[in-house]
Design an enzyme around this catalytic site. Structure first.
Site, PDB file in Angstrom:
ATOM      1  N   SER A  64     -21.491 -48.542 -15.350  1.00  0.00           N
ATOM      2  CA  SER A  64     -21.376 -49.892 -14.798  1.00  0.00           C
ATOM      3  C   SER A  64     -21.780 -51.004 -15.751  1.00  0.00           C
ATOM      4  O   SER A  64     -21.562 -52.176 -15.429  1.00  0.00           O
ATOM      5  CB  SER A  64     -22.214 -50.011 -13.524  1.00  0.00           C
ATOM      6  OG  SER A  64     -21.507 -49.398 -12.478  1.00  0.00           O
ATOM      7  N   LYS A  67     -19.099 -53.397 -16.523  1.00  0.00           N
ATOM      8  CA  LYS A  67     -18.689 -54.465 -15.597  1.00  0.00           C
ATOM      9  C   LYS A  67     -18.948 -55.868 -16.146  1.00  0.00           C
ATOM     10  O   LYS A  67     -18.266 -56.818 -15.778  1.00  0.00           O
ATOM     11  CB  LYS A  67     -19.397 -54.265 -14.244  1.00  0.00           C
ATOM     12  CG  LYS A  67     -18.907 -53.005 -13.527  1.00  0.00           C
ATOM     13  CD  LYS A  67     -19.735 -52.644 -12.298  1.00  0.00           C
ATOM     14  CE  LYS A  67     -19.224 -51.342 -11.675  1.00  0.00           C
ATOM     15  NZ  LYS A  67     -20.070 -50.829 -10.608  1.00  0.00           N
ATOM     16  N   TYR A 191     -10.326 -48.761 -13.840  1.00  0.00           N
ATOM     17  CA  TYR A 191     -11.774 -48.785 -13.540  1.00  0.00           C
ATOM     18  C   TYR A 191     -12.476 -47.514 -14.033  1.00  0.00           C
ATOM     19  O   TYR A 191     -13.526 -47.573 -14.672  1.00  0.00           O
ATOM     20  CB  TYR A 191     -11.957 -48.970 -12.025  1.00  0.00           C
ATOM     21  CG  TYR A 191     -13.396 -48.858 -11.588  1.00  0.00           C
ATOM     22  CD1 TYR A 191     -14.300 -49.906 -11.814  1.00  0.00           C
ATOM     23  CD2 TYR A 191     -13.875 -47.697 -10.986  1.00  0.00           C
ATOM     24  CE1 TYR A 191     -15.630 -49.792 -11.438  1.00  0.00           C
ATOM     25  CE2 TYR A 191     -15.206 -47.578 -10.603  1.00  0.00           C
ATOM     26  CZ  TYR A 191     -16.075 -48.625 -10.841  1.00  0.00           C
ATOM     27  OH  TYR A 191     -17.403 -48.504 -10.481  1.00  0.00           O
ATOM     28  N   TYR A 243     -28.040 -53.714  -8.693  1.00  0.00           N
ATOM     29  CA  TYR A 243     -27.745 -53.364  -7.295  1.00  0.00           C
ATOM     30  C   TYR A 243     -28.886 -53.791  -6.391  1.00  0.00           C
ATOM     31  O   TYR A 243     -29.425 -54.878  -6.559  1.00  0.00           O
ATOM     32  CB  TYR A 243     -27.453 -51.861  -7.177  1.00  0.00           C
ATOM     33  CG  TYR A 243     -26.398 -51.406  -8.138  1.00  0.00           C
ATOM     34  CD1 TYR A 243     -25.106 -51.939  -8.066  1.00  0.00           C
ATOM     35  CD2 TYR A 243     -26.659 -50.482  -9.138  1.00  0.00           C
ATOM     36  CE1 TYR A 243     -24.122 -51.544  -8.945  1.00  0.00           C
ATOM     37  CE2 TYR A 243     -25.669 -50.090 -10.023  1.00  0.00           C
ATOM     38  CZ  TYR A 243     -24.418 -50.622  -9.910  1.00  0.00           C
ATOM     39  OH  TYR A 243     -23.448 -50.232 -10.783  1.00  0.00           O
ATOM     40  N   VAL A 261     -24.996 -45.865 -14.092  1.00  0.00           N
ATOM     41  CA  VAL A 261     -25.515 -44.566 -13.662  1.00  0.00           C
ATOM     42  C   VAL A 261     -25.570 -43.534 -14.792  1.00  0.00           C
ATOM     43  O   VAL A 261     -26.106 -42.443 -14.603  1.00  0.00           O
ATOM     44  CB  VAL A 261     -24.765 -43.967 -12.442  1.00  0.00           C
ATOM     45  CG1 VAL A 261     -25.020 -44.766 -11.190  1.00  0.00           C
ATOM     46  CG2 VAL A 261     -23.288 -43.805 -12.730  1.00  0.00           C
TER      47      VAL A 261
HETATM   48  N1  GLU Z   1     -18.395 -45.180 -12.413  1.00  0.00           N
HETATM   49  C1  GLU Z   1     -19.488 -45.287 -11.494  1.00  0.00           C
HETATM   50  C2  GLU Z   1     -18.987 -45.314 -10.071  1.00  0.00           C
HETATM   51  O1  GLU Z   1     -18.054 -45.975  -9.808  1.00  0.00           O
HETATM   52  C3  GLU Z   1     -20.243 -46.517 -11.816  1.00  0.00           C
HETATM   53  C4  GLU Z   1     -21.487 -46.678 -10.999  1.00  0.00           C
HETATM   54  C5  GLU Z   1     -22.648 -47.210 -11.781  1.00  0.00           C
HETATM   55  O2  GLU Z   1     -22.747 -47.066 -12.985  1.00  0.00           O
HETATM   56  O3  GLU Z   1     -23.531 -47.798 -11.161  1.00  0.00           O
HETATM   57  O4  GLU Z   1     -19.498 -44.675  -9.220  1.00  0.00           O
END
Ligand code: GLU
Length: 310
Positions: A64, A67, A191, A243, A261
């Site tokens: 993430s 992003k 994505y 988050y 993650v």
């Molecule tokens: N590719 C992961 C997902 O979509 C990203 C989540 C993350 O890094 O927080 O679940």
């Protein structure tokens, strides 16, 4: 710079002593194979110098953290129009939460949760094929890092494609609400591949310079993004980058940051430094456990905080 190297060496030694290292994400099976013993940290300072410690040269899955780069790219292409499709408020819910989407008519709370990032991938697909969109993202990250060697880890991308049912649910819901403009499978193909970009802490800290230094990647270089855009992405990192742990991260570290993650965190001390840290074990809300502890130590040692004080 020796001071910064010494600080990072101290942090890496302190982290090597830690026994509670958190839990490696395994809902994407390929990520579950990573050794939780890794720890790396890298800092690029305002004069352009780099200091690092631990496994700072080892590539990991940025997940993430991608992003913030896709958001900067989409804002550069479509400007404020993006905000008609995604909000700017912290969600207070887990990264892959689905409940708010229905109440909010398919408009995700912010671009740094999964639903919001999927909309941003959809924006980047406008007038592009999936491969072209992924190349545009990679080209932007490579330019930001000054490193043509950055690529997508194909094993992680296919592991996520094979198991990404929750992201599919988010994408299909948004398509039904009219907030995805492409076939959800195509949007998700972008994505999943952006999340599977592999970078080391050193590459990530370099790629984050545009956020730390008002759009510049090096002292005196041309702007990669406008200073106003860097500021806005930083504000979203501060309020939404971890988050439902974003408040705690702001409280303990006091810097804008984005976690993934894979265990990576990009943190920004505006005007002072771009920082990347990696340790694969996660805390209860899915943010790197030792990565967060290391950033707390760094903020304490340097006095870096967007809130002032020490
Ligand atoms: N590719 C992961 C997902 O979509 C990203 C989540 C993350 O890094 O927080 O679940």
């Amino acid at each position: 710079m020796t001071d910064m190297s010494a600080i990072l060496d101290d942090i890496a030694s302190a982290m090597a002593q830690e026994t509670g290292r958190g839990r490696v994400a395994d809902y994407i099976p390929e990520l579950g194979k990573v050794d939780p013993g890794h720890f790396g940290i890298a800092v690029v300072s305002a004069d352009g110098s780099m200091a690092s410690a631990g496994d700072a040269a080892l590539p990991f899955s940025i997940q993430s953290v991608s992003k913030v780069f896709t958001l900067a790219l989409a804002l550069g292409q479509q400007g404020d129009k993006c905000w008609t499709r995604v909000g700017r408020e912290p969600s207070g819910d887990p990264f892959n939460s689905i409940v708010q989407l229905e109440a909010d008519d398919g408009i995700p709370r912010n671009p740094l949760i999964n639903a919001g990032a999927i909309v941003v991938s959809d924006i980047l697909l406008a007038e592009r094929s999936v491969d072209e969109a992924v190349e545009a993202i990679l080209g932007f990250v490579r330019r930001a890092a000054g490193d043509e060697g950055i690529g997508v880890d194909a094993a992680v991308a296919s592991s996520e494609r094979d198991t990404g049912f929750r992201n599919r649910a988010l994408a299909h819901f948004m398509r039904a609400a009219g907030n995805l403009h492409h076939d959800p499978e195509e949007t998700l193909a972008v994505y999943f591949r952006q999340c599977a970009i592999a970078m080391s802490c050193e590459q990530l800290a370099r790629a984050g310079r545009m956020f730390a230094f008002a759009g510049h990647t090096a002292p005196g270089s041309a702007e990669l993004i406008t200073p106003a855009r860097a500021r806005r992405v930083n504000s979203l990192m501060l309020t939404c980058g971890h988050y439902d742990g974003s408040g705690e991260f702001a409280f303990e570290v006091g810097l804008p940051g984005k976690s993934g993650v894979g265990g990576g965190i990009l943190a920004v001390a505006p005007g002072k430094a771009s920082i990347a840290v990696w340790s694969p074990g996660l805390n209860a809300v899915g943010n790197s456990k030792l990565g967060t502890m290391a950033l707390e130590m760094l903020a304490r040692e340097t006095g870096w905080s967007v809130f002032g004080g020490l």
